[in-house]
Design a protein around this motif. Structure first.
Motif, short mmCIF file in Angstrom:
data_model
loop_
_atom_site.label_atom_id
_atom_site.label_comp_id
_atom_site.label_asym_id
_atom_site.label_seq_id
_atom_site.Cartn_x
_atom_site.Cartn_y
_atom_site.Cartn_z
N THR A 4 0.82 -1.20 0.00
CA THR A 4 0.00 0.00 0.00
C THR A 4 0.86 1.25 0.00
O THR A 4 2.09 1.19 0.11
CB THR A 4 -0.96 -0.01 1.21
OG1 THR A 4 -1.95 1.00 1.04
CG2 THR A 4 -0.20 0.20 2.52
N GLY A 5 0.20 2.38 -0.11
CA GLY A 5 0.88 3.68 -0.15
C GLY A 5 -0.07 4.72 -0.67
O GLY A 5 -1.07 4.40 -1.32
N GLY A 6 0.21 5.96 -0.38
CA GLY A 6 -0.68 7.04 -0.79
C GLY A 6 -0.60 7.34 -2.27
O GLY A 6 0.19 6.76 -3.02
N LEU A 7 -1.43 8.26 -2.69
CA LEU A 7 -1.47 8.72 -4.06
C LEU A 7 -0.08 9.14 -4.53
O LEU A 7 0.60 9.92 -3.87
CB LEU A 7 -2.42 9.93 -4.16
CG LEU A 7 -2.53 10.62 -5.51
CD1 LEU A 7 -3.46 9.83 -6.42
CD2 LEU A 7 -3.04 12.04 -5.33
N PHE A 9 -5.86 -0.04 4.60
CA PHE A 9 -6.25 0.34 5.96
C PHE A 9 -7.52 1.17 5.99
O PHE A 9 -8.27 1.13 6.96
CB PHE A 9 -5.11 1.12 6.63
CG PHE A 9 -3.85 0.34 6.78
CD1 PHE A 9 -3.80 -0.78 7.60
CD2 PHE A 9 -2.69 0.70 6.10
CE1 PHE A 9 -2.63 -1.52 7.74
CE2 PHE A 9 -1.52 -0.02 6.23
CZ PHE A 9 -1.50 -1.13 7.06
N GLU A 10 -7.74 1.95 4.93
CA GLU A 10 -8.87 2.87 4.94
C GLU A 10 -10.22 2.21 4.74
O GLU A 10 -11.23 2.65 5.28
CB GLU A 10 -8.68 3.94 3.86
CG GLU A 10 -7.62 4.98 4.17
CD GLU A 10 -6.21 4.51 3.80
OE1 GLU A 10 -5.28 5.32 3.87
OE2 GLU A 10 -6.05 3.32 3.44
N THR A 11 -10.26 1.14 3.95
CA THR A 11 -11.55 0.54 3.63
C THR A 11 -12.20 -0.10 4.85
O THR A 11 -11.52 -0.68 5.70
CB THR A 11 -11.43 -0.49 2.51
OG1 THR A 11 -12.73 -0.97 2.16
CG2 THR A 11 -10.56 -1.68 2.93
N GLY A 34 -10.78 -7.71 8.60
CA GLY A 34 -10.13 -6.79 7.69
C GLY A 34 -8.81 -7.30 7.16
O GLY A 34 -8.63 -8.49 6.88
N TRP A 35 -7.85 -6.38 7.06
CA TRP A 35 -6.56 -6.71 6.46
C TRP A 35 -5.79 -7.73 7.29
O TRP A 35 -4.95 -8.45 6.75
CB TRP A 35 -5.74 -5.45 6.28
CG TRP A 35 -5.56 -4.62 7.52
CD1 TRP A 35 -6.36 -3.58 7.93
CD2 TRP A 35 -4.55 -4.76 8.51
NE1 TRP A 35 -5.90 -3.07 9.12
CE2 TRP A 35 -4.78 -3.77 9.50
CE3 TRP A 35 -3.47 -5.63 8.67
CZ2 TRP A 35 -3.97 -3.62 10.62
CZ3 TRP A 35 -2.65 -5.48 9.78
CH2 TRP A 35 -2.90 -4.49 10.74
N GLN A 54 -6.81 9.76 2.97
CA GLN A 54 -5.99 8.59 3.28
C GLN A 54 -5.29 8.77 4.62
O GLN A 54 -4.95 9.88 5.03
CB GLN A 54 -4.96 8.36 2.17
CG GLN A 54 -5.61 8.05 0.82
CD GLN A 54 -4.59 7.89 -0.29
OE1 GLN A 54 -3.47 8.37 -0.22
NE2 GLN A 54 -5.01 7.20 -1.34
N ILE A 55 -5.07 7.66 5.30
CA ILE A 55 -4.38 7.67 6.59
C ILE A 55 -2.93 8.11 6.36
O ILE A 55 -2.28 7.65 5.42
CB ILE A 55 -4.43 6.28 7.23
CG1 ILE A 55 -5.88 5.89 7.54
CG2 ILE A 55 -3.59 6.23 8.51
CD1 ILE A 55 -6.05 4.46 7.98
#
Length: 222
Positions: free
Chosen positions: A7-10, A118-120, A127-128, A178-179
């Protein structure tokens, strides 16, 4: 088999990292690609989106007008409505594909690339924590992430001042949903920094790959 969430941000460079892992032998599942397939005409997800967001999100050929859909979701605070349709179906499909890969190759390392691990809120009961054995975070400075978003959105590089301002605002809205990376890093097993040349990311991936192979072997024995 080892199930890895990446994962990772935009604009962090998740796809770049995944391409490097793929070259080493990992099986890559892209949440975005899976979602796009589920959003094609004839799919239940497509029908639900059109029913919820109306005909303005449909092109003349019947496909979804994704830029308009994204603008509605992020500008009018309807992202949760869209996610409630897309996320459960996408996660279910990820699990199906992972199981198929495991049946073909019990020693496989399957990496699921997803910005919103993590956000969903739609990852199931646990969850994850239930879906992944290891988690990798890809990070980069926010300024660079926004610059990458602009380059990806307007690959010809031609942007008016108004277009640039609009795209930057769009990127910042998405990032705000996003976190923060420091919170994600505390939950992840490994962190890759992608703020410099590609060779630096390549080196980090090469160092991490043997650890994933070892974890896969341990997972198979247990």
């Amino acid at each position: 088999m080892l199930r890895v969430g990446l994962t990772g941000g935009l604009g962090s460079g998740k796809s770049t990292a995944c391409s490097l892992f793929a070259a080493l032998g990992a099986h890559i599942l892209s949440a975005d690609e899976i979602a796009r397939e589920l959003m094609e005409p004839g799919q239940p997800v497509y029908d639900q989106i059109v029913a919820k967001f109306g005909p303005s999100v449909v092109l003349p050929d019947g496909r979804l007008f994704r830029p308009v859909l994204a603008r509605i979701a992020f500008t009018y605070n309807r992202a949760d409505e869209l996610n409630a349709i897309i996320h459960p179906a996408t996660i279910d499909r990820q699990i199906e594909l992972t199981d198929e890969l495991a049946n073909r190759d019990p020693n496989a390392i399957v990496i699921v690339e997803s910005a919103l691990i993590f956000e969903t809120r739609y990852g199931g009961e646990k969850g994850w924590r239930k879906r992944f054995d290891k988690l990798i975070l890809v990070t980069a400075p926010e300024e660079l992430r926004i610059a990458r978003f602009l380059a990806r959105t307007a690959p010809n590089g031609v942007l008016t001042r108004e277009m640039r301002a609009s795209l930057e605002a769009d990127a910042q809205r998405r990032i705000a949903l996003q976190i923060p990376d420091d919170q994600k890093a505390a939950l992840c097993d490994y962190v890759l920094t992608n703020g410099g040349p590609l060779t630096e990311l390549e080196w980090q991936v090469d160092q991490l790959w043997p650890l994933l192979l070892e974890a896969a072997q341990i997972s198979e024995k247990t």
